[in-house]
Write a protein that holds these residues in place. Sequence first.
Motif, short mmCIF file in Angstrom:
data_model
loop_
_atom_site.label_atom_id
_atom_site.label_comp_id
_atom_site.label_asym_id
_atom_site.label_seq_id
_atom_site.Cartn_x
_atom_site.Cartn_y
_atom_site.Cartn_z
N PHE A 114 -21.59 -19.26 10.01
CA PHE A 114 -20.30 -19.20 10.56
C PHE A 114 -19.78 -20.81 10.30
O PHE A 114 -20.19 -21.51 10.88
CB PHE A 114 -20.24 -19.01 12.07
CG PHE A 114 -20.60 -17.36 12.18
CD1 PHE A 114 -21.70 -16.95 12.02
CD2 PHE A 114 -19.66 -16.61 12.44
CE1 PHE A 114 -22.16 -15.61 12.36
CE2 PHE A 114 -19.82 -15.04 12.65
CZ PHE A 114 -20.83 -14.89 12.41
N PRO A 115 -18.70 -20.91 9.65
CA PRO A 115 -18.15 -21.95 9.20
C PRO A 115 -17.23 -22.56 10.13
O PRO A 115 -16.73 -23.75 10.08
CB PRO A 115 -17.69 -22.04 7.62
CG PRO A 115 -17.31 -20.70 7.40
CD PRO A 115 -18.47 -19.90 8.47
N HIS A 116 -16.59 -21.55 10.84
CA HIS A 116 -15.30 -21.85 11.63
C HIS A 116 -15.73 -21.56 13.05
O HIS A 116 -15.96 -20.41 13.47
CB HIS A 116 -14.17 -20.80 11.11
CG HIS A 116 -13.93 -20.74 9.53
ND1 HIS A 116 -13.28 -21.89 8.87
CD2 HIS A 116 -14.35 -19.91 8.65
CE1 HIS A 116 -13.29 -21.63 7.74
NE2 HIS A 116 -13.77 -20.39 7.69
N TRP A 117 -15.47 -22.58 13.98
CA TRP A 117 -15.79 -22.44 15.28
C TRP A 117 -14.49 -22.86 16.17
O TRP A 117 -13.72 -23.77 15.87
CB TRP A 117 -16.86 -23.47 15.80
CG TRP A 117 -18.19 -22.78 14.98
CD1 TRP A 117 -18.54 -23.32 13.74
CD2 TRP A 117 -19.20 -22.32 15.72
NE1 TRP A 117 -19.77 -22.52 13.34
CE2 TRP A 117 -20.29 -22.17 14.56
CE3 TRP A 117 -19.49 -21.96 17.04
CZ2 TRP A 117 -21.56 -21.54 14.88
CZ3 TRP A 117 -20.63 -21.45 17.12
CH2 TRP A 117 -21.72 -20.87 16.42
N GLY A 118 -14.32 -22.30 17.44
CA GLY A 118 -13.71 -22.71 18.38
C GLY A 118 -13.98 -24.00 19.28
O GLY A 118 -15.13 -24.51 18.67
N GLN A 119 -13.21 -24.37 20.08
CA GLN A 119 -13.69 -25.78 20.75
C GLN A 119 -14.59 -25.42 21.83
O GLN A 119 -15.27 -26.41 22.21
CB GLN A 119 -12.25 -26.62 21.16
CG GLN A 119 -11.91 -25.88 22.50
CD GLN A 119 -11.13 -24.50 22.69
OE1 GLN A 119 -11.14 -24.04 21.31
NE2 GLN A 119 -10.69 -24.06 23.59
N GLY A 120 -14.68 -24.45 22.29
CA GLY A 120 -15.82 -23.84 23.39
C GLY A 120 -15.06 -23.80 24.85
O GLY A 120 -14.12 -24.61 24.82
N THR A 121 -15.62 -23.12 25.67
CA THR A 121 -15.01 -23.14 26.99
C THR A 121 -16.29 -22.70 27.96
O THR A 121 -17.32 -22.14 27.67
CB THR A 121 -14.21 -21.75 27.00
OG1 THR A 121 -13.58 -21.72 28.55
CG2 THR A 121 -14.83 -20.55 26.85
N GLN A 122 -16.38 -23.48 28.92
CA GLN A 122 -17.40 -23.65 29.88
C GLN A 122 -17.49 -22.63 30.87
O GLN A 122 -16.88 -22.18 31.50
CB GLN A 122 -17.41 -24.92 30.62
CG GLN A 122 -18.42 -25.23 31.59
CD GLN A 122 -19.88 -25.21 31.02
OE1 GLN A 122 -19.96 -26.18 30.10
NE2 GLN A 122 -20.96 -24.65 31.61
N VAL A 123 -18.70 -21.85 30.84
CA VAL A 123 -18.86 -20.89 32.03
C VAL A 123 -20.09 -21.45 32.71
O VAL A 123 -21.13 -21.60 32.21
CB VAL A 123 -19.24 -19.24 31.38
CG1 VAL A 123 -19.65 -18.70 32.33
CG2 VAL A 123 -18.04 -18.97 30.45
N THR A 124 -19.68 -21.39 34.20
CA THR A 124 -20.62 -21.65 35.04
C THR A 124 -20.84 -20.64 36.34
O THR A 124 -19.94 -20.23 36.67
CB THR A 124 -20.39 -23.04 35.87
OG1 THR A 124 -20.13 -24.19 34.77
CG2 THR A 124 -21.60 -23.65 36.78
N VAL A 125 -22.04 -20.15 36.47
CA VAL A 125 -22.47 -19.17 37.40
C VAL A 125 -23.26 -19.79 38.48
O VAL A 125 -24.35 -20.19 38.09
CB VAL A 125 -23.07 -18.10 36.74
CG1 VAL A 125 -23.32 -16.99 37.63
CG2 VAL A 125 -22.17 -17.41 35.55
N SER A 126 -22.59 -20.09 39.57
CA SER A 126 -23.49 -20.61 40.61
C SER A 126 -22.91 -20.35 42.02
O SER A 126 -21.66 -20.14 42.19
CB SER A 126 -23.22 -22.36 40.33
OG SER A 126 -23.84 -22.94 41.61
N ALA A 127 -23.81 -20.26 42.99
CA ALA A 127 -23.31 -19.74 44.34
C ALA A 127 -22.66 -21.22 44.77
O ALA A 127 -22.21 -21.04 46.14
CB ALA A 127 -24.53 -19.38 45.16
#
Length: 127
Positions: A114-127
């Motif tokens: 995969f040569p093409h990527w987005g910037q990313g988004t953070q997912v945090t799962v926490s109580a």
Amino acid sequence: QVQLVESGGGLVQPGGSLRLSCAASGFTSDYSVITWFRQAPGKEREGVSCMITRDGRTYYADSVKGRFTISRANDKNTVYLQMNNLKPEDTAVYYCAAGLTIMASMYPFEANQFPHWGQGTQVTVSA
């Protein structure tokens, strides 16, 4: 020019849900595939779910089967990742990536296809 823009990450409690979006533009290919990858701190990037855009086939990593669903908008320019029953181990930066070759469609969870990527988004799962 291929562009991928993710959105929808955030903080959620265990058992909660999030929907990620990937707005894609600038490419056409008979073999295009959109894959959601994630990378947690100290871990390798892993493929989570993908869609073969030509025929809509979808695939999931075992760790997310039954909890995550990949889909696309009617205009086919946005790909979603609905994440339900989230667990702390789902915490990671999530990226959408576009592959345009038959190799990418054959190996949709191999990041080096995969040569093409987005910037990313953070997912945090926490109580």
